[in-house]
Design a protein around this motif. Structure first.
Motif, PDB file in Angstrom:
ATOM      1  N   GLN A  89       5.055   1.439   9.794  1.00 34.80           N
ATOM      2  CA  GLN A  89       4.884   0.498   8.788  1.00 34.80           C
ATOM      3  C   GLN A  89       3.395  -0.274   9.793  1.00 34.80           C
ATOM      4  O   GLN A  89       2.439  -0.726   9.585  1.00 34.80           O
ATOM      5  CB  GLN A  89       5.769  -0.577   8.833  1.00 34.80           C
ATOM      6  CG  GLN A  89       6.665  -0.220   7.735  1.00 34.80           C
ATOM      7  CD  GLN A  89       7.768  -1.489   7.543  1.00 34.80           C
ATOM      8  OE1 GLN A  89       7.517  -2.648   7.689  1.00 34.80           O
ATOM      9  NE2 GLN A  89       8.942  -0.997   6.891  1.00 34.80           N
ATOM     10  N   MET A  90       3.721  -0.229  11.197  1.00 36.01           N
ATOM     11  CA  MET A  90       2.735  -0.835  12.172  1.00 36.01           C
ATOM     12  C   MET A  90       1.518  -0.031  12.172  1.00 36.01           C
ATOM     13  O   MET A  90       0.311  -0.323  12.224  1.00 36.01           O
ATOM     14  CB  MET A  90       3.200  -1.162  13.425  1.00 36.01           C
ATOM     15  CG  MET A  90       4.127  -2.538  13.417  1.00 36.01           C
ATOM     16  SD  MET A  90       4.470  -3.074  15.007  1.00 36.01           S
ATOM     17  CE  MET A  90       5.901  -2.145  15.554  1.00 36.01           C
ATOM     18  N   ILE A  91       1.809   1.340  12.144  1.00 40.07           N
ATOM     19  CA  ILE A  91       0.445   2.135  11.917  1.00 40.07           C
ATOM     20  C   ILE A  91      -0.206   2.018  10.800  1.00 40.07           C
ATOM     21  O   ILE A  91      -1.454   2.086  10.665  1.00 40.07           O
ATOM     22  CB  ILE A  91       0.869   3.680  12.114  1.00 40.07           C
ATOM     23  CG1 ILE A  91       1.473   3.874  13.549  1.00 40.07           C
ATOM     24  CG2 ILE A  91      -0.167   4.705  11.642  1.00 40.07           C
ATOM     25  CD1 ILE A  91       2.127   5.404  13.665  1.00 40.07           C
ATOM     26  N   LEU A 102      -8.279  -3.968   4.586  1.00 40.82           N
ATOM     27  CA  LEU A 102      -8.015  -5.283   4.973  1.00 40.82           C
ATOM     28  C   LEU A 102      -8.428  -5.943   6.059  1.00 40.82           C
ATOM     29  O   LEU A 102      -9.057  -5.078   7.289  1.00 40.82           O
ATOM     30  CB  LEU A 102      -6.497  -5.619   5.180  1.00 40.82           C
ATOM     31  CG  LEU A 102      -5.524  -4.926   3.986  1.00 40.82           C
ATOM     32  CD1 LEU A 102      -4.085  -5.005   4.451  1.00 40.82           C
ATOM     33  CD2 LEU A 102      -5.865  -6.107   2.776  1.00 40.82           C
ATOM     34  N   SER A 103      -8.929  -6.979   6.095  1.00 41.48           N
ATOM     35  CA  SER A 103      -9.710  -7.780   7.381  1.00 41.48           C
ATOM     36  C   SER A 103      -8.314  -8.256   8.380  1.00 41.48           C
ATOM     37  O   SER A 103      -7.453  -8.583   8.036  1.00 41.48           O
ATOM     38  CB  SER A 103     -10.639  -8.747   6.908  1.00 41.48           C
ATOM     39  OG  SER A 103      -9.729  -9.856   6.623  1.00 41.48           O
ATOM     40  N   TYR A 115       2.689  -4.918   5.849  1.00 40.56           N
ATOM     41  CA  TYR A 115       2.946  -3.542   5.412  1.00 40.56           C
ATOM     42  C   TYR A 115       2.858  -3.592   3.900  1.00 40.56           C
ATOM     43  O   TYR A 115       2.338  -2.656   3.275  1.00 40.56           O
ATOM     44  CB  TYR A 115       4.081  -2.864   5.757  1.00 40.56           C
ATOM     45  CG  TYR A 115       4.361  -1.647   5.179  1.00 40.56           C
ATOM     46  CD1 TYR A 115       3.774  -0.546   5.574  1.00 40.56           C
ATOM     47  CD2 TYR A 115       5.393  -1.540   4.105  1.00 40.56           C
ATOM     48  CE1 TYR A 115       3.904   0.521   5.113  1.00 40.56           C
ATOM     49  CE2 TYR A 115       5.791  -0.235   3.874  1.00 40.56           C
ATOM     50  CZ  TYR A 115       4.835   0.737   4.216  1.00 40.56           C
ATOM     51  OH  TYR A 115       5.230   2.052   3.345  1.00 40.56           O
ATOM     52  N   GLN A 116       3.457  -4.590   3.330  1.00 36.32           N
ATOM     53  CA  GLN A 116       3.394  -4.760   1.842  1.00 36.32           C
ATOM     54  C   GLN A 116       2.056  -4.677   1.291  1.00 36.32           C
ATOM     55  O   GLN A 116       1.582  -4.086   0.138  1.00 36.32           O
ATOM     56  CB  GLN A 116       4.289  -5.943   1.285  1.00 36.32           C
ATOM     57  CG  GLN A 116       5.919  -5.605   1.408  1.00 36.32           C
ATOM     58  CD  GLN A 116       6.248  -4.462   0.468  1.00 36.32           C
ATOM     59  OE1 GLN A 116       5.837  -4.409  -0.308  1.00 36.32           O
ATOM     60  NE2 GLN A 116       7.296  -3.753   1.308  1.00 36.32           N
ATOM     61  N   LEU A 117       1.041  -5.340   1.875  1.00 29.48           N
ATOM     62  CA  LEU A 117      -0.455  -5.362   1.402  1.00 29.48           C
ATOM     63  C   LEU A 117      -1.137  -4.224   1.558  1.00 29.48           C
ATOM     64  O   LEU A 117      -1.743  -3.471   0.658  1.00 29.48           O
ATOM     65  CB  LEU A 117      -1.089  -6.455   2.419  1.00 29.48           C
ATOM     66  CG  LEU A 117      -0.915  -7.872   1.965  1.00 29.48           C
ATOM     67  CD1 LEU A 117      -1.499  -8.799   3.211  1.00 29.48           C
ATOM     68  CD2 LEU A 117      -1.286  -8.071   0.559  1.00 29.48           C
ATOM     69  N   THR A 118      -0.347  -3.233   2.725  1.00 26.98           N
ATOM     70  CA  THR A 118      -1.053  -2.068   2.677  1.00 26.98           C
ATOM     71  C   THR A 118      -0.653  -1.140   1.770  1.00 26.98           C
ATOM     72  O   THR A 118      -1.169   0.197   1.389  1.00 26.98           O
ATOM     73  CB  THR A 118      -0.805  -1.534   4.252  1.00 26.98           C
ATOM     74  OG1 THR A 118       0.588  -1.084   4.240  1.00 26.98           O
ATOM     75  CG2 THR A 118      -0.757  -2.277   5.286  1.00 26.98           C
ATOM     76  N   THR A 119       0.172  -1.155   1.046  1.00 29.52           N
ATOM     77  CA  THR A 119       0.780  -0.452  -0.080  1.00 29.52           C
ATOM     78  C   THR A 119       0.288  -0.590  -1.400  1.00 29.52           C
ATOM     79  O   THR A 119       0.297   0.131  -2.288  1.00 29.52           O
ATOM     80  CB  THR A 119       2.426  -0.769  -0.399  1.00 29.52           C
ATOM     81  OG1 THR A 119       2.553  -2.211  -0.650  1.00 29.52           O
ATOM     82  CG2 THR A 119       3.170  -0.407   1.002  1.00 29.52           C
ATOM     83  N   LEU A 120      -0.814  -1.456  -1.569  1.00 29.18           N
ATOM     84  CA  LEU A 120      -1.700  -1.802  -2.827  1.00 29.18           C
ATOM     85  C   LEU A 120      -2.783  -0.869  -2.493  1.00 29.18           C
ATOM     86  O   LEU A 120      -3.295  -0.492  -1.526  1.00 29.18           O
ATOM     87  CB  LEU A 120      -2.072  -3.234  -2.576  1.00 29.18           C
ATOM     88  CG  LEU A 120      -1.070  -4.386  -2.407  1.00 29.18           C
ATOM     89  CD1 LEU A 120      -1.957  -5.577  -2.424  1.00 29.18           C
ATOM     90  CD2 LEU A 120      -0.321  -4.470  -3.870  1.00 29.18           C
TER      91      LEU A 120
END
Length: 209
Positions: A89-91, A102-103, A115-120
């Motif tokens: 998740q941190m990766i 993402l900024s 991490y939830q934002l990265t799944t978008l």
């Protein structure tokens, strides 16, 4: 190659400033020093996010460097104070910032929320920004609910698939009728199929749906 993994000629990557133990233990009186109270918490909040990104970048660097050595990265993570799924998740968070999906200012300090934002998807990120979802103080449930709404609203191909299946069914039925007619015709003539014999007619292809 990741931008923070440089050669000898490149400047070393910025390090996360260490927080003195006394600063972590410090309790600021909100009545006597309201401004200092806010500044203290804002600094701790920001440093929490920086540490998540720093851990993610180090893990991403290790993953790349150890790729030629199977099993080395997994063994390395086993000795860390967090599990492999948390490391992944941190990766993902660090990679989303590295890829400018993402900024850094948009990243929540909690790795599980970030991490939830990265799944978008990229398109979902655009819509999430427009709705004020991409921000550091967003909650995990808000992101999950946003994803649920976005993905349930996607047009489905159920109607189209149903029509294709019915058309395929009709073709197969017609082919079966023709085969049965031919079998009865041969049986009426007293003929029997032998090895190597074949029925004349058009083959019907079964389409993948």
């Amino acid at each position: 190659m990741l931008s923070f993994i440089g050669g000898a000629a490149e400047a070393p990557p910025a390090t996360v400033p260490a927080v003195a133990e006394s600063d972590l233990d410090r309790i600021v009186d909100p009545l006597d020093e309201p401004d200092a109270f806010r500044e203290h918490l804002e600094r701790l909040w920001k440093e929490t996010r920086q540490r998540v990104l720093a851990i993610g970048r180090n893990l991403m660097n290790a993953l790349e460097k150890l790729e030629p050595f199977p099993g080395r990265f997994e063994s390395l993570v086993e000795g860390l104070p967090f599990s492999r799924p948390i490391a992944s998740q941190m990766i993902a968070i660090a990679r989303a910032v590295e890829d400018k999906k993402l900024s850094e200012d948009e990243i929540p300090p909690s790795y599980s929320i970030a991490y939830q934002l990265t799944t978008l998807s990229n398109e979902e990120i655009k819509r999430a920004r427009a709705q004020g979802i991409v921000r550091p103080d967003i909650g995990r449930k808000d992101i999950i609910e946003f994803k649920r709404i976005q993905r349930s609203a996607r047009p489905r191909q159920t109607g189209l698939d149903l029509r294709r299946l019915k058309a395929q069914r009709d073709r197969l039925r017609q082919a079966l009728v023709e085969v049965e007619d031919r079998i009865r015709e041969l049986e009426g003539e007293g003929g029997h199929l032998q090895d190597g014999d074949y029925l004349e007619g058009e083959a019907v292809a079964v389409e993948d749906v």
